[in-house]
Design an enzyme around this catalytic site. Structure first.
Site, PDB file in Angstrom:
ATOM      1  N   GLY A  31       0.858  -0.998   0.254  1.00 43.09           N
ATOM      2  CA  GLY A  31      -0.355   0.146  -0.249  1.00 43.09           C
ATOM      3  C   GLY A  31       0.820   1.006  -0.084  1.00 43.09           C
ATOM      4  CG  LEU A  33      -0.989   1.634  -3.669  1.00 45.96           C
ATOM      5  CD1 LEU A  33      -2.031   1.278  -5.015  1.00 45.96           C
ATOM      6  CD2 LEU A  33       0.263   0.102  -3.755  1.00 45.96           C
ATOM      7  CG  HIS A  37       3.804   1.236  -5.436  1.00 47.45           C
ATOM      8  ND1 HIS A  37       3.783   1.972  -4.649  1.00 47.45           N
ATOM      9  CD2 HIS A  37       3.932  -0.418  -4.808  1.00 47.45           C
ATOM     10  CE1 HIS A  37       4.195   1.287  -3.400  1.00 47.45           C
ATOM     11  NE2 HIS A  37       4.650   0.397  -3.851  1.00 47.45           N
ATOM     12  N   GLY A 150       9.375  -3.996  -8.948  1.00 47.93           N
ATOM     13  CA  GLY A 150      10.294  -3.358  -9.044  1.00 47.93           C
ATOM     14  C   GLY A 150      11.633  -3.341  -9.150  1.00 47.93           C
ATOM     15  CG  ASP A 153      12.363  -2.743  -2.779  1.00 43.49           C
ATOM     16  OD1 ASP A 153      12.889  -3.019  -1.749  1.00 43.49           O
ATOM     17  OD2 ASP A 153      11.194  -2.321  -3.319  1.00 43.49           O
ATOM     18  CD  GLN A 156      10.381  -7.446  -2.561  1.00 43.92           C
ATOM     19  OE1 GLN A 156      10.076  -7.375  -1.215  1.00 43.92           O
ATOM     20  NE2 GLN A 156       9.533  -6.082  -3.630  1.00 43.92           N
ATOM     21  CB  SER A 188      10.559   4.693  -1.699  1.00 39.47           C
ATOM     22  OG  SER A 188      10.026   4.541  -0.222  1.00 39.47           O
TER      23      SER A 188
HETATM   24  O1  PAF Z   1       7.639  -4.850  -1.946  1.00 46.06           O
HETATM   25  C1  PAF Z   1       6.695  -4.777  -1.301  1.00 46.06           C
HETATM   26  O2  PAF Z   1       6.175  -3.895  -1.205  1.00 46.06           O
HETATM   27  C2  PAF Z   1       6.963  -6.171  -0.112  1.00 46.06           C
HETATM   28  O3  PAF Z   1       8.411  -7.365   0.307  1.00 46.06           O
HETATM   29  C3  PAF Z   1       5.947  -6.919  -0.893  1.00 46.06           C
HETATM   30  C4  PAF Z   1       6.503  -7.827  -1.941  1.00 46.06           C
HETATM   31  C5  PAF Z   1       4.141  -6.638  -1.232  1.00 46.06           C
HETATM   32  C6  PAF Z   1       6.027  -8.535  -0.141  1.00 46.06           C
HETATM   33  O4  PAF Z   1       5.166  -7.404   1.424  1.00 46.06           O
END
Ligand code: PAF
Length: 283
Positions: A31, A33, A37, A150, A153, A156, A188
């Site tokens: 969220g 956003l 996003h 994205g 990160d 990630q 962000s």
């Molecule tokens: O990148 C994010 O916002 C979070 O790490 C995700 C992928 C939604 C997991 O909670």
């Protein structure tokens, strides 16, 4: 656009989409956003019949309870933005809907094959276990054909690719480029917590990263790393937590000689707000 809070309702919607032979695209979010996003959502809308977004501030990926408490939340504004972007369904569960008591204390343990030993993984112990825990649960519930993440990160994203391969999931991961404010600051949700002055200073992060590309040929990775850290630390409000130059696949540090596919990843405190960014450093 439907907003759903319960797993049973989500499952029944998914069954309908499946029986109608619809392709499902998915964007997981926490969220708060922003345009970054929304660019993922727009791509998801374009490339799939159905676009599902999750909004869930996942408690198990926060290693700092203050960061979790202060994470911005605004479902009303998020929903308005998503509706405009053409999203079909928002899944916004409560933590108790997603996790058992035991899961909430983060007993989840994924084998990251070393990808979690550096950078974010090193400074935020348990963070990536929490990320894989929630993303794998959401993928299992939604079973999307495609899911959008994205590149801000970056670590990630590398870990999500590993998760999908190791768990043999059928979801294609779509890497989406960083969206920046006009100043260059990577978008962000945490930017909302910066004062006007801090926001101005935070723009120095991307400026220094971009400039550093000009020094790749004339400095060693170690020299470049020190240069970036010093320049950013010399800016008011900014304190580098780490800046690592790593191989973009193995995420292992590049120290003495340059390699193709180098990427510089940084985490910086701007006041109390922790920001991350990255830049490709191709020799
Ligand atoms: O990148 C994010 O916002 C979070 O790490 C995700 C992928 C939604 C997991 O909670």
């Amino acid at each position: 656009m439907k907003i759903i809070h319960k797993i049973d309702e989500l499952k029944s919607e998914i069954e309908t989409y499946r029986s109608d032979k619809k392709n499902i695209g998915f964007v997981p979010t926490m969220g708060a956003l922003h345009e970054g996003h929304i660019s993922l959502v727009q791509r998801c809308v374009q490339e799939n019949d159905i676009c599902i977004i999750s909004i869930f501030v996942n408690p198990t990926q926060f290693n700092n309870s203050e960061d979790l408490a202060k994470y911005p939340r605004d479902l009303k504004q998020d929903s308005e933005m998503l509706e405009k972007a053409g999203c079909n369904l928002v899944f916004n569960p409560d933590p108790r809907e997603i996790y058992t008591e035991a899961e909430l204390s983060n007993t989840f343990n994924f084998d990251f094959e070393g990808l979690d030993q550096v950078m974010e993984g090193k400074f935020r112990p348990g963070h990536f276990n929490g990320v894989v825990q929630i993303v794998s649960k959401l993928f299992n519930l939604i079973q999307p054909q495609k899911a959008y993440f994205g590149e801000k990160d970056f670590q990630q994203l590398a870990i999500i690719h590993l998760m999908v391969t190791k768990l043999k999931m059928n979801t294609e991961i779509v890497d989406c480029q960083i969206i920046r404010e006009q100043s260059g600051l990577a978008m962000s949700s945490r930017n909302a917590r910066l004062t006007t002055e801090q926001r101005k200073n935070a723009a120095q992060i991307s400026k220094v990263l971009f400039e550093s590309r000009n020094f790749v040929l004339q400095s060693s990775p170690e020299e470049l790393k020190n240069r970036v850290i010093t320049q950013i630390n010399n800016t008011p409000d900014l304190k580098v937590e780490y800046f690592e130059i790593v191989d973009s696949e193995s995420l292992q540090p590049i120290v003495n000689t340059w390699k193709r596919k180098a990427i510089g990843c940084i985490a910086v405190f701007c006041g109390e707000v922790r920001l991350i960014d990255n830049v490709r450093l191709n020799p």
